[in-house]
Design an enzyme around this catalytic site. Structure first.
Site, PDB file in Angstrom:
ATOM      1  N   ASP A   1       0.806  -1.220   0.000  1.00  0.00           N
ATOM      2  CA  ASP A   1       0.000   0.000   0.000  1.00  0.00           C
ATOM      3  C   ASP A   1       0.841   1.272   0.000  1.00  0.00           C
ATOM      4  OD1 ASP A   1      -2.364  -1.459   0.050  1.00  0.00           O
ATOM      5  OD2 ASP A   1      -2.450  -1.495   2.235  1.00  0.00           O
TER       6      ASP A   1
ATOM      7  N   ASP B   1       0.135   5.839   1.281  1.00  0.00           N
ATOM      8  CA  ASP B   1      -1.113   5.448   1.941  1.00  0.00           C
ATOM      9  C   ASP B   1      -1.097   5.985   3.368  1.00  0.00           C
ATOM     10  OD1 ASP B   1      -3.642   4.159   1.873  1.00  0.00           O
ATOM     11  OD2 ASP B   1      -2.819   2.472   2.957  1.00  0.00           O
TER      12      ASP B   1
ATOM     13  N   ASP C   1      -0.473   2.160   9.920  1.00  0.00           N
ATOM     14  CA  ASP C   1      -1.699   1.363   9.861  1.00  0.00           C
ATOM     15  C   ASP C   1      -1.509   0.109  10.710  1.00  0.00           C
ATOM     16  OD1 ASP C   1      -2.710   3.209   8.125  1.00  0.00           O
ATOM     17  OD2 ASP C   1      -2.999   1.836   6.443  1.00  0.00           O
TER      18      ASP C   1
ATOM     19  N   ARG D   1      -8.056  11.082   9.764  1.00  0.00           N
ATOM     20  CA  ARG D   1      -7.580   9.827  10.342  1.00  0.00           C
ATOM     21  C   ARG D   1      -6.445  10.021  11.341  1.00  0.00           C
ATOM     22  NH1 ARG D   1      -7.835   5.020   5.758  1.00  0.00           N
ATOM     23  NH2 ARG D   1      -9.995   5.387   5.130  1.00  0.00           N
TER      24      ARG D   1
END
Length: 475
Positions: free
Chosen positions: A217, A241, A245, A297
């Site tokens: 990603d 990305d 994460d 986010r």
């Protein structure tokens, strides 16, 4: 392979039975704490103890409280005057859900002497890739400034510490850092930026295994099915990305003292709304500075228990904290500074969820400072109306947030505390060791800020080289 197969089977089963409560499937994750509220309270106890200690010592003329900041992580190791020779003390300083991450503690020191990354299958001894795939615990250090341009994902093995203190270390390029089905990793004082998609190639993950990797990603740090992870004092920006994460049953994670900037989707916690194992995800996000040019986010949560404590959010473009799939979000003692856009004042966002569905979610705000019209929409049982839409107030305790986050990001650059260690972070071989390509400069590099070479560099380098000699000769 068996572990991966089990996770895939559980995911498939959950897609067919999305209404089955997690409790009936016994989806407790290995490393999941049975009482997350107790962990959150312990974080506050540690912060209060550090602040009290600093205030008490400051009242005595004869006491030297210059090392104390009130930040319990930094005070734990930086107040040791001989910490450069006691580097592994850092492993005892984590707080929150990632506090059990020991990294390479009690392992050998490994000195990265080669900043190349030419072969992802057969990396050369002395390179960072060679170090992180080894089976045994290693404490990985850098003798000089380095820009490491990755050819493919840097896939870690368990029990590794990446300790960039004392050097200006940048990791950029293909895939960046991948923590997949492993445990006990500490990443400290590293610049991670300009990471892009990679893959469709073979990559080695251990001395005995390499395999075909599909397209990645482009995350800065990807945490996949892993536990006991601590990311501290890093600077992250400009990735394809996410910056960080954590998905697929990851838990026991602390993300602390980092500086985030210039990015859209900053942090994702949770694979999907229907992936039930992520109900056991537990993440502490503490003392970070969410800086300029961030859009959304910070984090975006699916399931799990997320403790967001004592961070400084200096504007966003869409929202700061978002979620779906009924995560628990415990926001305490943060400073939220809203952007000038009157349509983006809300800190929170329930993503693709009707209000009737999220009203019962446990999202709470306690002791947060709301600046420039910011407001936090709380939810869940027992939430009083006055807390549902907090109004903007002057940050009466803003000095506390500034104190706790003043050294967020990589140390030694960007006007951070320069007393960072055993190595020299100043010029070497006529330059700063990072090259001049503007695409490989992040927002914390501080191009005009350099340290003077340490007068003890040669002696200390020789001392540490003796302890590392067996590691440099690994087969």
């Amino acid at each position: 392979m068996l572990r991966r197969t089990c996770i895939v089977l559980i995911s498939l089963l959950s897609s067919f039975c999305p209404l089955v409560p997690a409790a009936y499937l016994n989806l407790t994750l290995s490393g999941q704490h049975p009482n997350p509220e107790e962990v959150a309270q312990e974080v506050h106890r540690r912060v209060n103890a550090s602040i009290t200690r600093r205030q008490m010592l400051a009242t005595f003329q004869e006491a030297d409280s210059s090392c104390l900041t009130g930040n319990p992580i930094d005070d734990c190791w930086k107040c040791d005057p001989d910490w450069p020779n006691n580097r592994q003390r850092l492993a005892d300083c984590a707080i929150g859900f990632g506090q059990y991450a020991v990294g390479g503690k009690n392992g050998e020191y490994y000195i990265v002497t080669d900043d190349s990354d030419d072969d992802a299958v057969n990396p050369k001894p002395g390179t960072l890739r060679y170090a992180v795939i080894q089976a045994e615990p290693l404490w990985i250090v850098f003798p000089r400034n380095m820009l490491i341009k990755l050819s493919q994902e840097l896939i870690f093995n368990s029990y590794k510490t990446l300790d960039g203190r004392g050097a200006n270390v940048h990791i950029v390029g293909g895939g960046c850092i991948t923590l997949q089905y492993i445990s006990n990793v500490i990443i400290h004082n590293i610049h991670i930026h300009h990471c892009y998609e990679s893959g469709e190639a073979n990559v080695r993950s251990s001395p005995t295994h390499y395999g075909w990797r599909t397209k990645s990603d482009g995350d800065g740090i990807s945490i996949f099915g892993s536990k006991d992870i601590w990311i501290d004092h890093c600077s992250l920006s400009h990735c394809k990305d996410g910056l960080i994460d954590a998905v697929m049953g990851s838990t026991g994670i602390t993300i602390s003292n980092n500086y985030f900037a210039h990015h859209n989707e900053v942090m994702l916690l949770g694979h999907s709304d229907d992936y039930l194992p992520d109900s056991g995800m537990q993440v502490t996000i503490a003392f970070n500075h969410f800086g300029p040019k961030l859009i959304q986010r910070m984090p975006r949560c699916r399931r799990g228990y997320i403790h967001v404590v004592n961070n400084d959010f200096t504007q966003w473009e869409m929202y700061a904290i978002g979620g779906s799939g009924n995560p628990t979000i415990n926001s305490q003692g943060n400073r939220y500074t809203a952007p000038s856009d009157r349509n983006a004042k809300e800190v929170t966002k329930r993503v693709d969820t009707a209000e009737g569905d999220w009203r019962g979610w446990n999202w709470r705000s306690e002791g947060d400072e709301m600046v420039n019209g910011a407001y936090f929409v709380a939810s869940g049982e027992g939430v009083e109306v006055k807390y549902e839409k907090a109004y903007s107030v002057e940050p009466k305790s803003a000095v506390l947030i500034e104190q706790l986050t003043m050294h967020a990001g990589t140390l030694g650059v960007g006007n951070r505390d320069n007393n960072v260690g055993m190595w020299s972070t100043g010029p070497n071989e006529g330059g700063n060791g990072l090259g001049s390509d503007p695409d490989y400069t992040d927002d914390m590099s501080g191009s005009s800020t350099q340290l003077s070479p340490s007068s003890t560099f040669t002696i200390l380098f020789f001392f540490l080289s003796l302890s590392c000699s067996c590691v440099l000769n690994l087969n």
